[in-house]
Design a protein around this motif. Structure first.
Motif, short mmCIF file in Angstrom:
data_model
loop_
_atom_site.label_atom_id
_atom_site.label_comp_id
_atom_site.label_asym_id
_atom_site.label_seq_id
_atom_site.Cartn_x
_atom_site.Cartn_y
_atom_site.Cartn_z
N UNK A 273 -9.29 -23.05 15.24
CA UNK A 273 -10.53 -22.89 14.99
C UNK A 273 -11.44 -24.40 14.39
N UNK A 274 -10.65 -25.08 13.66
CA UNK A 274 -10.81 -26.25 13.17
C UNK A 274 -10.86 -26.87 13.84
N UNK A 275 -10.02 -27.31 15.20
CA UNK A 275 -9.38 -28.47 15.92
C UNK A 275 -11.31 -27.41 16.58
N UNK A 276 -11.34 -26.86 17.44
CA UNK A 276 -12.54 -26.87 18.67
C UNK A 276 -13.61 -26.63 17.18
N UNK A 282 -18.75 -24.39 18.85
CA UNK A 282 -17.88 -23.59 17.62
C UNK A 282 -18.43 -22.03 17.57
N UNK A 283 -19.26 -21.58 19.04
CA UNK A 283 -18.72 -20.22 19.42
C UNK A 283 -17.37 -19.88 20.32
N UNK A 284 -16.60 -21.43 20.94
CA UNK A 284 -15.14 -20.71 21.21
C UNK A 284 -14.28 -20.36 19.53
N UNK A 285 -14.56 -21.64 18.88
CA UNK A 285 -13.95 -21.51 17.57
C UNK A 285 -14.38 -20.22 16.36
N UNK A 286 -15.08 -19.81 16.66
CA UNK A 286 -15.58 -18.01 15.84
C UNK A 286 -14.85 -17.11 17.14
N UNK A 316 -17.42 -23.37 8.11
CA UNK A 316 -18.32 -22.78 7.19
C UNK A 316 -19.84 -22.52 7.80
N UNK A 317 -20.42 -23.92 8.13
CA UNK A 317 -21.38 -23.54 9.07
C UNK A 317 -21.69 -23.09 9.63
N UNK A 318 -20.45 -23.01 10.36
CA UNK A 318 -20.77 -21.76 12.10
C UNK A 318 -20.68 -20.01 11.24
N UNK A 319 -20.51 -19.63 9.96
CA UNK A 319 -20.57 -18.69 9.73
C UNK A 319 -21.84 -17.68 8.83
N UNK A 343 -20.22 -9.95 17.60
CA UNK A 343 -21.39 -10.51 17.44
C UNK A 343 -21.58 -11.29 18.82
N UNK A 344 -22.76 -11.59 19.62
CA UNK A 344 -22.48 -12.43 20.34
C UNK A 344 -23.08 -13.83 20.73
N UNK A 345 -22.55 -14.50 21.52
CA UNK A 345 -22.02 -16.28 21.41
C UNK A 345 -23.82 -16.62 21.01
N UNK A 346 -23.84 -17.72 19.57
CA UNK A 346 -24.82 -18.39 18.97
C UNK A 346 -25.20 -19.71 20.66
N UNK A 347 -24.76 -20.37 19.98
CA UNK A 347 -25.34 -21.68 21.09
C UNK A 347 -26.00 -21.04 22.33
N UNK A 348 -26.96 -21.12 21.97
CA UNK A 348 -28.01 -20.83 23.76
C UNK A 348 -27.30 -21.50 25.23
N UNK A 349 -26.63 -21.23 25.96
CA UNK A 349 -26.52 -22.38 27.33
C UNK A 349 -27.18 -23.55 27.29
#
Length: 575
Positions: A273-276, A282-286, A316-319, A343-349
């Protein structure tokens, strides 16, 4: 607040039985009589006739069991009088006038009640630390209970309000417990009950039932029970990510609460997750962390969630609060239970989110970006970076831009040069990007697109949006491949410059129309770039995260014959 089932005799008897001195009190350990024999009904009625008011239910019931009470020495009020002692306060210091002066033209109801309380109140205390315990008949509820105010004259603070006498006494009883919780000999039925509730809350939390655990922990914490605060803080930090002091407090109190967790599976997931996250998705990391959560293991008995994530500069910032609730609602550490709805992905497409401008950095009022298809983001400095450029450690791109030296502060840099500090990452569609949304330069006529340099091994796209006034809004697009520009356009107000064979979907005359207002044309162009070329940007990483950065070569060329430029520097002078 009145409750016929509340047993004052049992409550006060338990308090008396559990009494021990505070740890810092001098003197012997002899039992201290906290109360007195209860007043009979005749004495209570006589007091009411003297006062001209019937006393509120919970205070009346208390007097029938104990005619007065010694409150703990740490509570500002030392002793509450009995039926012969209570009397109207009378506001001897004219506090009402002081509070009335502070009422505005449209005061709140509670402020009006407080201002009038001083003249109406019944004073209960007979010994105190320059403090008063005041029952207000003008602040009553449907059960006839009067609010009780405690005013600490030395504190400079507003009085503490309790909805009833019973509520006040229960609060003081809990404070009596909390003040002695560290004493090893302070063990009784109440401490055992509260400690059992802490353990129950711990297990409920690990089963994902944190909402059931919260009231148990809240109550145990009010009694000062060990570890209740540690568990409660973990839940609250995840419900409201961004709270200060988590890592230090957690590590010190939970035997390693600042750690991520234990278990090979979880450690691998955190690393992945840190590498992503360090490249933006961030959605992929989450999703990596979400899948690993059920197999998270607590490194200590009083850690109930991977709160160390919140202190991680990349994770931390993605939580967000939504993701914090999902963590808490997920059964973990070997416990079973129902999994929460993801939780739905947070980054809008896409890119259209760049046009949503509330006025702060999230998102950006102006921006420029280079995308390189299929490239490793770590290669971008060699394509468009200044001489010797390399990637920084993951950092806040805004701070990196603000702290970057200006052209006049750098040796060997011309004043006309526009070198950008860009955040570097990767999109979900496989494009590497270098993004600048922080320096806010103008799209000048000396602009030189970095698309050609960036396209040495494939396709590259450059977008620059400069929406500021009073100059006309400007939007630039250029696309290059294998070192040659394929097409480009620049829109300035109603003027359009173009070159090359533009795809129909990217025709600026279709995207930017005379009847447009606001960001209509920009939004249309960004949507077309997403659907036609598959371009996107990770909003969460750019606005809240930590990304690698580097400094590019100049986005402007040297002025030619008959061309000029201006460089302005603003300096604040202190008087």
């Amino acid at each position: 607040m009145s409750d016929a089932s509340f047993d004052w005799r049992e409550f006060l008897g338990r308090w008396q039985d559990e009494w021990v001195p505070r740890a810092d009190e001098d003197g012997g350990e002899a039992a201290v009589p906290l109360g007195a024999p209860g007043a009979d009904e005749t004495a209570i009625v006589a007091a009411e006739e003297r006062l001209g008011r019937r006393l509120p239910p919970s205070y009346r019931e208390f007097l029938a069991v104990s005619d007065g009470w010694q409150v703990d020495q740490s509570a500002a009020i030392y002793r509450l009088g009995g039926v012969a002692d209570v009397d109207w306060f009378g506001d001897p210091h004219d506090m009402a006038s002081l509070y009335e002066e502070n009422l505005d033209d449209d005061p709140r109801e509670e402020d009006v009640l407080l201002a009038g309380m001083w003249r109406r109140a019944l004073r209960l205390d007979t010994e105190s630390d320059a403090s008063y315990a005041l029952l207000d008949p003008g602040d009553s509820d449907a059960d006839g209970e009067w609010a009780l105010y405690v005013y600490k004259g030395w504190s400079g603070e507003m009085p503490d309000r309790y909805p009833s006498f019973r509520a006040y006494m229960e609060t003081v009883y809990r404070a009596f417990h909390a003040d002695r919780a560290e004493r090893p000999d302070f063990v009784n039925a109440t401490t055992r009950v509260q400690d059992a509730r802490v353990e129950e809350a711990r297990r409920l939390s690990l089963r994902g039932r944190y909402e059931e655990a919260l009231p148990l922990l809240d109550e145990a914490r009010s009694f000062g029970r060990p570890w209740s605060g540690v568990l409660l803080d973990q839940v609250r930090h995840l419900l409201a990510p961004g709270s200060e002091g988590l890592a230090a407090r957690g590590s010190a109190t939970a035997g390693g609460a600042g750690a991520q967790g234990e278990g090979e599976h979880w450690d691998r997931a955190v690393a992945e997750a840190r590498e992503a996250a360090r490249w933006g998705p961030n959605d992929a990391a989450w999703r990596v962390l979400r899948d690993a959560l059920p197999r998270w293991e607590a490194p200590g008995p009083w850690l109930i969630a991977p709160v160390g994530l919140l202190a991680d500069p990349l994770l931390g910032p993605m939580i967000t609060p939504e993701r914090g609730r999902e963590i808490l609602a997920t059964p973990r550490a070997g416990e079973s239970g129902s999994a929460p709805e993801p939780v739905p992905d947070l980054d809008p497409p896409g890119l259209a989110w760049l046009t949503d401008r509330p006025g702060n950095r999230e998102p950006f009022d102006g921006y420029r970006c280079v995308w390189v298809e299929g490239a490793d983001p770590a290669r971008l400095p060699s394509l468009i970076g200044e001489d010797g450029a390399g990637l920084s450690e993951p950092t806040d791109p805004l701070r990196a831009s603000w702290r970057a030296p200006k052209p006049h502060e750098r040796e060997g840099v011309e004043l006309w040069e526009d070198r950008a500090v860009v955040a570097v990452g990767r999109t979900g569609e496989g494009w590497a990007f270098a993004f600048d949304g922080y320096s806010h330069p103008s799209l000048s006529t000396l602009f030189r697109s970095p698309a050609v340099d960036a396209s040495a091994s494939g396709r590259a796209v450059v977008v620059w949006c400069d929406p500021r006034r009073p100059t006309p809004e400007a939007f630039h697009l250029s696309v290059a491949e294998h070192g040659e520009e394929l097409y480009s356009f620049t829109v300035r107000g109603t003027e359009i410059q173009r070159s090359g064979a533009l795809p129909e979907a990217l025709d600026p005359a279709r995207l930017f129309r005379p009847e447009d207002s606001g960001t209509d044309g920009e939004r249309r162009a960004l949507q077309a770039l997403h659907t036609t070329l598959g371009l996107s940007l990770p909003r969460l990483a750019l606005t809240r995260g930590r990304l690698h950065t580097f400094t590019t070569r100049s986005w402007t060329r040297a002025p030619g014959a008959g061309e000029g430029y201006a460089y302005l520097t603003f300096v604040r002078h202190r008087p």
